[in-house]
Write an enzyme that holds these catalytic residues in place. Structure first.
Site, short mmCIF file in Angstrom:
data_model
loop_
_atom_site.label_atom_id
_atom_site.label_comp_id
_atom_site.label_asym_id
_atom_site.label_seq_id
_atom_site.Cartn_x
_atom_site.Cartn_y
_atom_site.Cartn_z
N ASP A 102 1.57 -0.55 12.09
CA ASP A 102 0.37 -1.01 11.40
C ASP A 102 0.05 -2.33 11.93
O ASP A 102 -1.01 -3.00 11.46
CB ASP A 102 0.52 -0.90 9.84
N GLN B 85 4.39 9.71 6.54
CA GLN B 85 3.57 10.25 5.57
C GLN B 85 4.04 11.84 5.67
O GLN B 85 4.03 12.62 4.70
CB GLN B 85 2.13 10.31 6.14
N ARG C 237 -7.20 2.68 17.56
CA ARG C 237 -6.73 1.11 17.54
C ARG C 237 -6.75 0.44 19.00
O ARG C 237 -6.95 -0.77 19.19
CB ARG C 237 -5.67 0.77 16.68
N LYS D 229 -5.20 6.43 14.40
CA LYS D 229 -5.21 5.79 13.05
C LYS D 229 -6.57 5.54 12.51
O LYS D 229 -7.65 6.41 12.84
CB LYS D 229 -4.55 4.26 12.94
N ARG E 162 -7.36 -3.15 9.21
CA ARG E 162 -6.53 -3.92 10.18
C ARG E 162 -7.37 -4.45 11.45
O ARG E 162 -6.74 -5.55 11.61
CB ARG E 162 -5.35 -3.04 10.46
N LYS F 293 0.92 -1.04 0.12
CA LYS F 293 0.05 0.01 0.08
C LYS F 293 0.55 1.15 0.05
O LYS F 293 0.77 2.21 -0.68
CB LYS F 293 -0.97 -0.05 1.15
N SER F 294 1.76 1.36 0.90
CA SER F 294 2.60 2.38 0.83
C SER F 294 3.38 2.68 -0.56
O SER F 294 3.41 3.91 -0.81
CB SER F 294 3.79 2.31 2.07
C1 S3P Z 1 2.40 4.99 6.10
C2 S3P Z 1 2.97 5.58 7.19
C3 S3P Z 1 2.34 5.21 8.48
C4 S3P Z 1 1.65 4.10 8.43
C5 S3P Z 1 0.45 3.94 7.29
C6 S3P Z 1 1.38 4.17 6.18
C7 S3P Z 1 3.04 5.33 4.82
O1 S3P Z 1 1.72 6.36 9.01
O2 S3P Z 1 0.90 3.98 9.56
O3 S3P Z 1 -0.50 3.09 7.39
O4 S3P Z 1 2.79 4.88 3.75
O5 S3P Z 1 4.16 6.51 4.91
P1 S3P Z 1 2.34 7.49 9.59
O6 S3P Z 1 3.03 8.51 8.81
O7 S3P Z 1 1.21 8.38 10.10
O8 S3P Z 1 3.13 7.13 10.97
#
Ligand code: S3P
Length: 434
Positions: free
Chosen positions: A321, A175, A352, A348, A394, A30-31
């Site tokens: 996650d 992010q 969670r 989140k 999740r 996903k990322s």
């Molecule tokens: C992600 C960063 C994480 C993660 C999210 C995806 C990313 O969030 O929990 O599911 O793709 O950069 P945060 O940046 O809020 O830690």
């Protein structure tokens, strides 16, 4: 307690399993998919992406890019006809990030540099998630952003010329790091992000692949703008965070032997594997290769004797996650699981810590909750229950795995939430379980 609700609700019935066997293929990470989708849109020409995530979140990213005039063909491969850094056009309507925090936060960095005003929002869950963390650095770069109550989506972003900054992350967030780096692509000069806790580095690797001048020295990551991105052929590895459900499933079901194919093993994500192996899980890594700067390999996992564990500090950020499903593992382990420094769990897709605790209660399991984590005793008996995802993908998947170990059939309400990251999750579970 307030939980998210999805408009499309689906109930899944999950029976206890005696064994798990076979091979599992996961959706693309996903990322990484979000990043490739956004960066390919800014490249000068057509990029070809294989194994782009089929999850709703990553489709939201593509829909946003299409709304800004980027032609995208989704099929066996995803073809993105990028129009260059200045090639986006003003969207006619509000951009819809759906349930996706990554879409709204990372895309805001790109929107901040555009010569137009845009609005971006999402579903009920996303509308409750904090946005100051991106608003602060983007304002420092010169963007004007308005938010509901000053901090929640929808955001109205008045883009324009940006100035480069050096920004120290107040929360460990990939992010936010990505948002600032993506904004920095358009700012003339060097934009730097300082992170004291290392977070996932998919953006750094992707930016390098796209030909951006990026450096990473110690805790400082810098990009030089304005950048030119070249179109690429890309392959997205399977999502390790989705693999986590099956790695744990193999520990809660008494006879298990699974192979999980082609999983992303980026070292900034694979702290999960070190942690699981440290707890005693029998995991073998097979056929490691590199693709577009990312490591990829298959995982063989077998039922093992699992001791207890503690998650805190940098480990908490790196497995954030996976904590819902690790909580389930803690309850079947010999010595339990203790989680600290994980207050981010509260912001989140759901809170969670609260949604884990609620499903534990429904299964008759004990858990002691703290503001930044929880303690789960080991060797617990899982009871049949009516479980609920509360609209969180999740939570849906973590407690469907817990249901495999229950003393009778369980029901998962709002199970369709799983499709945010893994549309085929329940079909896969059904195929491997006996
Ligand atoms: C992600 C960063 C994480 C993660 C999210 C995806 C990313 O969030 O929990 O599911 O793709 O950069 P945060 O940046 O809020 O830690």
């Amino acid at each position: 307690m307030r939980f998210a609700t999805l408009t499309v609700s689906m109930v899944e019935h999950i029976s206890p399993a005696k064994s798990l066997s076979g091979s599992v293929v996961l959706p693309g990470d996903k990322s990484i998919s979000h990043r490739y989708g956004m960066l390919a849109s800014l490249a000068d020409g057509t990029s070809k992406i294989r194994n782009y995530s089929t999850g709703a979140d990553c489709q939201s990213t593509l829909a946003c890019m299409r709304s800004m005039g980027i032609p995208i063909e989704s099929g066996e491969e995803t073809l993105i006809h990028g129009k260059g850094l200045g090639g986006l056009s003003a969207p006619a309507e509000m951009l819809d990030a759906g349930n996706s925090g990554s879409t709204i936060r990372m895309l805001s960095g790109i929107l901040a540099a555009q010569p137009f005003v845009s609005r971006i929002g999402g579903d009920e869950s996303l509308s409750r998630r904090p946005m100051q963390r991106i608003m602060t650095p983007l304002a420092e770069m010169g963007a004007r952003i308005e938010a509901r109550d000053g901090k929640f989506p929808p955001l109205t972003i008045t883009g324009g010329p940006l100035r480069p900054i050096e920004y120290t992350l107040p929360v460990a967030s990939a992010q936010v790091k990505t948002c600032v780096l993506f904004a920095g692509l358009s700012a003339p000069g060097r934009t730097s992000v300082v992170e004291s806790v290392r977070t996932r580095d998919h953006s750094e690797l992707a930016l390098r692949e796209f030909g951006v001048d990026i450096s990473h020295t110690g805790h400082v990551i810098s990009v030089e703008g304005p950048a030119h991105l070249k179109p690429l052929e890309l392959y997205v590895p399977g999502d390790l965070s989705s693999a986590a459900f099956f790695l744990v499933a193999a520990q809660v079901v008494s006879e298990s032997d699974l192979v999980i194919q082609g999983v992303g093993l980026n070292p900034t994500r694979s702290g999960l594997l070190d942690f699981l192996v440290g707890m005693g899980c029998n995991i073998q890594v097979l056929d490691v290769q590199q693709t577009n700067g990312e490591l990829i390999g298959s995982l063989r996992v077998r039922k093992s004797r699992v001791r207890g564990g503690r998650i805190d500090g940098a480990l908490a950020a790196s497995v954030i996650d996976e904590i819902p499903v690790l909580a389930v593992l803690g309850a079947v382990s010999e010595d339990g699981l203790s989680v600290h420094d994980a207050a981010e769990l509260r912001v989140k897709e759901t809170d969670r810590i609260a949604t884990i605790a609620e499903n534990f209660k429904r299964m008759g399991l004990s858990i002691d909750v703290r503001p930044d984590g929880f303690d789960v005793p080991g060797r617990q008996q899982f009871h049949a229950a009516e479980l609920n995802s509360f609209g969180d993908h999740r939570i849906a998947m973590a407690f469907s795995i817990a249901a495999l170990a229950a003393d009778g059939p369980c029901v998962m309400e709002d199970a369709s939430a799983a499709s945010v990251s893994f549309p085929g999750f329940f079909a896969t579970l059904q195929r491997i379980a006996a």
